[in-house]
Write a protein that holds these residues in place. Sequence first.
Motif: not given
Length: 258
Positions: A115-127
């Motif tokens: 879940l941490v990896s998924s959240a980090k990927d999502w955050l990178s995409e939004i950023f």
Amino acid sequence: MTDHVQEQEMEIEALEAILMDELEEIHPSESGLNTSNRCFQITLSPQQDDETDEYSTTPVQLGLIFSHTEKYPDEVPLLNVKSIRGIHTSDLKILKEKLEQEALENLGMSMIYTLVSSAKDWLSEIFAQDADDDDDEEETAEKDEVIVPHGEPVTVDTFLAWRERFEAELALQRAKLMPESALATTKEKKLSGRQWFESGRASSVQKGAVPIEDGSDEEDEDFDFDDEEDFEDDEDDMLEHYLAEKSDSSAHSSARAT
């Protein structure tokens, strides 16, 4: 100790080894979760490029909060997300729903790091998307700042007309700089028809004699072409002068319009 508790403790130890300072235990009252069990917060930032300064402050930062339930991992963990910096509430809601769905898909195994990896990927995409939008806005602003030149277009006819005026002004300036004695000498050397006849030159010509004087008429009428060329500008120099003159004129016109 039940198998669930042992597996939960092993997962916390693994997360501490991997995430280190990014993982911290918080009080249940700070978690936003309805539980009295141990709660943890993982601080996440977008993936950074190799060229990014590791000490620079990222514009967005996320807090992923979780707590194990009694039967985890056979049950989904309690999850919450919060903005530490720069994340809208609507985006947090989307992310939480995404993580809850992934938790259901990973039942039966330790899933927090997934879940941490998924959240980090999502955050990178939004950023990355926000950064692209900022770049587009900067490019649009730069285009808006481009100054559109105004004024009369340069054509062959307008340039020739300007050149005639320029040469006339140049001739006038040369005349002003010429000594008065030079102008008087030139006038004195030119005789009227009557003066020429009375001077005896006519009878000399009729007798076939060629009058010899210190300076002939041809010499009087000779021009110093070298001096003339010194005052001539070639067409390239005149064109640059003309364009500069037109640019100054357009600038003054724009200033008066403003």
